[in-house]
Design a protein around this motif. Structure first.
Motif, short mmCIF file in Angstrom:
data_model
loop_
_atom_site.label_atom_id
_atom_site.label_comp_id
_atom_site.label_asym_id
_atom_site.label_seq_id
_atom_site.Cartn_x
_atom_site.Cartn_y
_atom_site.Cartn_z
N ILE A 72 99.01 2.11 -72.88
CA ILE A 72 99.68 0.88 -73.31
C ILE A 72 99.79 -0.10 -72.15
O ILE A 72 99.51 -1.29 -72.29
N GLU A 73 100.14 0.40 -70.96
CA GLU A 73 100.30 -0.47 -69.80
C GLU A 73 99.02 -1.24 -69.47
O GLU A 73 99.09 -2.38 -69.02
N ASN A 75 96.36 -1.62 -71.69
CA ASN A 75 95.57 -1.91 -72.90
C ASN A 75 94.26 -1.15 -72.95
O ASN A 75 93.20 -1.72 -73.24
N LEU A 77 91.51 1.48 -74.45
CA LEU A 77 91.06 1.75 -75.81
C LEU A 77 91.08 3.25 -76.04
O LEU A 77 90.13 3.96 -75.72
N GLU A 78 92.19 3.73 -76.58
CA GLU A 78 92.27 5.17 -76.83
C GLU A 78 91.48 5.51 -78.08
O GLU A 78 91.62 4.86 -79.11
N ILE A 79 90.67 6.54 -77.99
CA ILE A 79 89.93 7.02 -79.15
C ILE A 79 90.17 8.51 -79.30
O ILE A 79 90.69 9.16 -78.40
N LEU A 224 82.72 0.34 -78.22
CA LEU A 224 83.97 -0.03 -77.54
C LEU A 224 83.81 -1.38 -76.84
O LEU A 224 84.73 -2.21 -76.84
N PHE A 227 84.18 -3.82 -79.41
CA PHE A 227 85.56 -3.90 -79.87
C PHE A 227 86.39 -4.79 -78.96
O PHE A 227 87.21 -5.58 -79.42
N GLN A 229 85.33 -7.19 -77.35
CA GLN A 229 84.63 -8.48 -77.32
C GLN A 229 83.88 -8.72 -76.02
O GLN A 229 83.83 -9.84 -75.51
N ARG B 25 85.83 -2.97 -87.56
CA ARG B 25 87.00 -2.92 -86.69
C ARG B 25 87.17 -1.55 -86.01
O ARG B 25 88.20 -1.28 -85.39
N LEU B 26 86.15 -0.71 -86.15
CA LEU B 26 86.09 0.57 -85.43
C LEU B 26 87.30 1.48 -85.73
O LEU B 26 87.83 2.11 -84.82
N PRO B 53 89.75 2.78 -81.53
CA PRO B 53 91.11 2.41 -81.09
C PRO B 53 92.12 2.19 -82.21
O PRO B 53 93.20 2.80 -82.18
N PRO B 54 91.84 1.38 -83.25
CA PRO B 54 92.89 1.21 -84.26
C PRO B 54 93.11 2.49 -85.07
O PRO B 54 94.25 2.82 -85.42
N ARG B 559 105.99 -4.88 -73.89
CA ARG B 559 105.59 -3.56 -73.40
C ARG B 559 106.81 -2.78 -72.93
O ARG B 559 106.95 -1.59 -73.20
N ASN B 565 101.31 -4.30 -78.18
CA ASN B 565 100.86 -5.66 -78.45
C ASN B 565 99.48 -5.89 -77.88
O ASN B 565 98.99 -5.10 -77.08
N ASN B 566 98.86 -6.96 -78.32
CA ASN B 566 97.51 -7.25 -77.90
C ASN B 566 97.36 -8.75 -77.72
O ASN B 566 97.82 -9.52 -78.54
N ASP B 568 94.94 -11.95 -77.60
CA ASP B 568 93.60 -12.43 -77.92
C ASP B 568 93.46 -13.85 -77.40
O ASP B 568 93.92 -14.80 -78.02
N SER B 570 90.49 -15.15 -76.69
CA SER B 570 89.08 -15.51 -76.84
C SER B 570 88.98 -16.95 -77.31
O SER B 570 89.95 -17.53 -77.80
N ARG B 580 91.04 -11.76 -87.72
CA ARG B 580 90.60 -10.50 -87.11
C ARG B 580 91.74 -9.49 -87.10
O ARG B 580 91.56 -8.31 -87.40
N LEU B 584 92.86 -5.74 -88.73
CA LEU B 584 93.35 -4.60 -87.93
C LEU B 584 94.73 -4.15 -88.40
O LEU B 584 95.28 -3.18 -87.90
#
Lengths: 665, 665
Positions: A72-73, A75, A77-79, A224, A227, A229, B25-26, B53-54, B559, B565-566, B568, B570, B580, B584
């Motif tokens: 989380i700290e 960001n 991409l955990e899978i 990834l 994902f 971008q 969205r993987l 990730p999601p 956090r 949180n995320n 974006d 872009s 997008r 998700l």
């Protein structure tokens, strides 16, 4: 001098006592234990452990904190990837061929021995016997001459570096035999450490249980990157079980066959010195390093410098690797590692995994010695490159260049119309051979073609058995061409912090174990509140029915706040109930007594000091929330709220030395 | 009429659109996908999936909620057990012999087909063709007579109940062939669904990957009972991967070979009607039941009654089973299951697992039909009994009786001095035979012994080949004796709610998928905030550098509160960035714009309504905290804080129909 055999409060550490506690409180247990004595149960079924309730909660809490601290700290991409892995994947990664240990068979006993462990234990035994013997009198035959003793010591210092042939030579040279029965052993053979199975009904497709979670992350690299971008650098992460069919599992949780790993793969541009955006946040943190050169000189002296300095002096190769070393340090200390029992050891060149180009292990000191708990490797571009080659899938980053790049280079062209008819079945091989020529070769061939109008190009074996072909200038031309590149394409490098969660958990438990000075039977696990399995113990003073609704409502209030709690309404004394929870590492305890019924106050006890305060339910719950969130320390709480020293505690200050009216009820 | 092909807002459900979103969205992906086209990669490597990730965050959030809802709420003893399982354990549980599906081989194609799936698909195809044909004109030959069509329909309704021999007969009778190539198939054979491997260097010890987590819990029963200080009832729980080597994996995440399970084993005294202490808390909850009798009459009508009523009328056997059905219902609805697409189906007697005595499945309606997602079985004392017998370990509860129990019963005694010399090697078998006699047999034998002074007792095969022995009154006596029992000993029964987390996750995603009415390309996953992968999206209006520090500080504040949180940032329009994140399932979005820089306010957007409010950072963060904690609804927030309808939203009310100045930027 720090010593693994010293507990938090400076007493001697007893592994027997410690292990008895873990067993008594069901932190973990050997799996399938009731089957040990059942018929047909094979002795090879070892090295597998189950975590009981407190161990499982501790495990989950460590993982949750790991997710907060890293995933989380940053960001990441955990899978969550698959454990069952088809053979071609692990063939590419090198594990099918190289993930093996050397083992010897004793044909008489039918035993298999790990070759390095065998040599190690026999030479150590001989050295010990020699030390115990005197050169003239007692057990004279055991005395080694000085040269031999020195040889043995040198071998032991390098034992991790020997391969199969060297181990065979040592076994022959020193007539090393199976200590069990003294039988000769056969030459070492490589034993692959992966569990194998087959998938699907045909049994034609071999699969393995993964030896690490890393491969699943590499295989998803392209998705990834999409994902996120296309933003570089980025990191993936994975928490999951991995497997190693160890030849001889031992040392409890430290060498097991099924274990939880948490791995991060940080993908970074190899150009730009692997800078890290947040490096300055950690640059001042001082870390204890055991350098490569120190080890080569046979010493274990630590160099303690800031990570900023370490990267500046190139002790640690780059900022990204350095950033993670510092973050690993902060994580370990936060979950209970004793910072005096932690060091970062640099790998020697010959012990590095086949894919790594620089590697530091976070090692924790336990009663088994220094244990590798987190490996931080720079795996370079190895993994992405080999999987890309094996699958024909480009695993690269494409970036728009800030300015277009003009590239002038040699380019060979074949006259397709002529190649096919002339070379027939060989045509493809010849085209491939020409396409694979490097710039230097092309330059030389261009000259040759200009002067002789014919060149010879090496090829794969052709139909006529030759491995080269002559090409005339009619069929082949080599020219200097200029092209403009607007995008840059590169294979990222990978920095990998890889955590063995079971080993960390075990080491933390050793580090937080101690016993009260006045009674070695009153043992405590001083787990940080962050990871403690249960945060609050609730004890009614006695089984007076009036206490029940109060305890029930407190439990439900804490639960609603997400605070793990446990009620102990068993008939034994409060002192005993507190002692049981000290062993479980429960940091806080609430007592409901007769004063609660009359004025609504409850007491709050802190595990390590055994001190108590007394206040209203709301005040106590507020304090608990603060203690868990880390916004208030026990010291602050105990200054703010009235101390409780009356009838109702399990000791005064020095636990068990005050008027403890409950301890022996 | 509820229909799987209807989305939340009543539009038609398109699986193609839905799956494209999950892929884009993987949420998950086929494992090892880049190896599909690599040389030597075997087609059998299917049915394995990685969560992106999601998907991984959703999975973790579901598990965390499961822990809160079940483990913490009920103080269950969660343990973490080993996946690799020695053969004797699974021999005892019945899996080595019975955990199999029937499969047929097509020798020409070299294909393996699951026998029931083969019969099912061929008969379904014939029925479909028959329906499409007319009896005189078009495709006349495909038309089935009414009797045959009815036969086919009856077979399909019972397809789950056929064993190998019945499937073989059906295949013969209807000349069922492999649809791929029309080749004849061989007779069905049983294919065990467990992945097999061996452990240790000798390869002499077979192990399997566990097919369920339950066995590890049963094997630890005694230690868990000790851990909770002998208090009954208690429950254990385990979350972990299980494995099934499916013959033909299909339907995406619904039939896979490696999957996450969460299982509870609730141990309860079989006496006392399996009452549950907290049953009254759930008694009024109404559940939709599909009863056994309804199914037998060929119907699917649901009976919706309160669980209290269902237990009272014995529709559901007992309170404990009923309590869990209600708790499962609450859990599923909480994490996003559409309650109109949920039913509890009772197992028919012949489909129950070999160990179960009553079983209800929570089934979720998806585009693949009704899918079993949670099994709630009463496994009786089966598992503890068989493991106890196999290991000689008593897996029982001992309880002090409130009053001593006087028991008078027949007891046979042998004159040891005479038995040994007379029967020699047979002595042990004869002693065992006598010890195993029941009370009825002993009563009859006592009479016989009194009248004839000799009795005949059946035995295991003796040295002389006989299977009985004559015992005279000299060597054997049978008397009525009275003893007093102060403790009661019993084997607990087990109620097991078993969750297939992957199936639940997939079904939830189908249930929360819809698209905005004005544009089918604007798809949304209305995941509850509780389990949504990311809670808050942070978007700066543009890449104006002034926005960056504000966004960074907001991200760090969230956090610190543990709110995923995320950011974006872009270059695309805000509308696109929101779209997008709608895909998700991100429930909330914050925009930082020029007003933020001048007056410190930010906007908060809600995913489903696309409505926005505008307020200070503190007020918005407070609202987010409340929304996540569930203490305030969006409706309340949007009434309390000023609506934002100016320049800066992605649509007004009806999303995309207002003055959307950002959507197409």
């Amino acid at each position: 001098m720090v010593n693994a055999t010293t507990t938090l409060d400076g007493q001697p550490f007893s592994r027997a006592q410690f292990e008895a506690l873990l067993k008594r409180r069901l932190f973990y247990t050997e799996a399938f234990e009731i089957y040990r004595t059942a018929p047909n149960f094979h002795g090879d079924n070892r090295g597998l452990f189950d975590y009981g309730p407190p161990g499982c909660a501790l495990l989950n809490n460590i993982i949750n904190e790991w997710r907060k601290h890293f995933v989380i700290e940053e960001n990441m991409l955990e899978i969550d990837t698959t454990g069952i892995t088809p053979e071609p994947v692990l063939k590419t990664s090198g594990h099918v061929d190289k993930f093996a240990d050397w083992m010897c068979r004793d044909p008489v006993k039918g035993e298999y021995l790990r070759a390095d462990h065998l040599v190690e234990s026999v030479l150590e035994t001989r050295l010990e016997k020699s030390r115990a013997a005197t050169s003239d009198g007692k057990n004279k035959a055991d005395k080694l001459d000085d040269a031999t003793a020195k040889e043995f010591e040198e071998i032991l210092a390098k034992i991790d570096n020997y391969g199969g042939p060297e181990l065979r030579d040592l076994i022959k040279k020193y007539d090393i035999r199976n200590p069990n029965g003294n039988g000769e052993v056969q030459d070492p053979i490589a034993f692959n450490l992966m569990f194998q199975s087959t998938i699907g009904p045909s049994a034609a497709s071999p699969v393995y249980l993964r030896p690490e979670t890393a491969q699943g992350q590499f295989l998803n690299f392209r998705k990834l990157l999409d994902f996120c971008q296309g933003t570089m650098p980025f990191a993936s992460a994975c928490v999951g079980k991995s497997y190693r069919n160890e030849i001889s599992p031992r040392s409890g949780l430290l060498r097991v066959r099924e274990f939880l790993m948490a791995e991060i793969e940080h993908f970074v541009d190899p150009e730009g010195h692997k800078h890290h955006e947040r490096f300055s946040e950690v640059a001042d943190i001082e870390l204890p390093f055991l350098e490569k050169d120190t080890q080569l000189s046979g010493k274990t002296t630590l160099t303690t410098v800031s990570i900023g300095k370490a990267v500046e002096t190139k002790l640690v190769d780059n900022e990204t690797l350095g950033y993670f070393l510092a973050r690993v340090y902060l994580f370990l200390v936060k979950i209970g590692v004793d910072k005096t029992k932690l060091r970062f050891r640099q790998h020697l060149a010959n012990e590095m995994a086949h894919y790594a180009c620089d590697c530091w292990d976070a090692e924790l000191l336990t009663s088994y010695g220094w244990i590798e708990c987190v490996g931080c490797a720079d795996r370079s571009a190895y993994d992405l490159s080999v999987h890309s080659n094996a699958t024909g899938t480009p695993l690269v980053v494409k970036e728009a260049r800030p300015e277009p790049l003009e590239i002038t280079e040699w380019k060979a062209s074949l006259e397709k119309k002529l190649v096919g008819p002339r070379f027939k079945k060989d045509a493809k091989k010849i085209e491939a051979a020409v396409a694979s020529l490097g710039q230097d070769a092309l330059g030389a061939l261009a000259d040759e073609l200009a002067s002789k109008a014919v060149i010879t190009v090496p090829t794969a074996e052709l139909a006529d058995g030759k491995t080269s072909v002559e090409l005339s200038s009619e069929i082949c031309s080599i020219d200097k061409v200029t092209r403009v590149e607007n995008t840059r394409e590169y294979t990222p490098n990978v920095i990998e912090p890889s955590f063995g969660i079971g080993r960390i958990l075990y080491s933390v438990l050793e580090h937080v174990f101690w016993h009260r000075r006045q009674d070695s039977a009153r043992q405590v696990l001083s787990l940080p509140i962050l990871v403690a399995p249960t945060k609050v113990l609730l004890v009614p003073l006695s089984n007076n029915p009036g206490f029940r609704p109060v305890v029930k409502s407190l439990a439900s209030r804490l639960r609603a706040l997400g605070i793990a709690n446990n009620v102990d309404a068993s008939g034994v004394s409060i002192g005993r109930r507190y002692a049981r929870n000290d062993e479980l590492g429960t940091p806080l305890g609430i007592t409901v007594d007769f004063d609660t019924l009359s004025n609504g106050t409850i007491t709050l006890r802190e595990r390590d000091s055994t001190l108590q305060v007394r206040a209203s339910e709301d005040e106590i719950i507020e304090a608990i929330k603060n203690l868990i969130a880390g916004t208030e320390s026990w010291e602050q709480v105990s200054k703010r709220l009235p101390a409780f020293t009356g009838q109702g505690q399990d000791g005064q200050g020095q636990d068990g030395q005050g008027q403890d009216d409950r301890w022996d009820n």
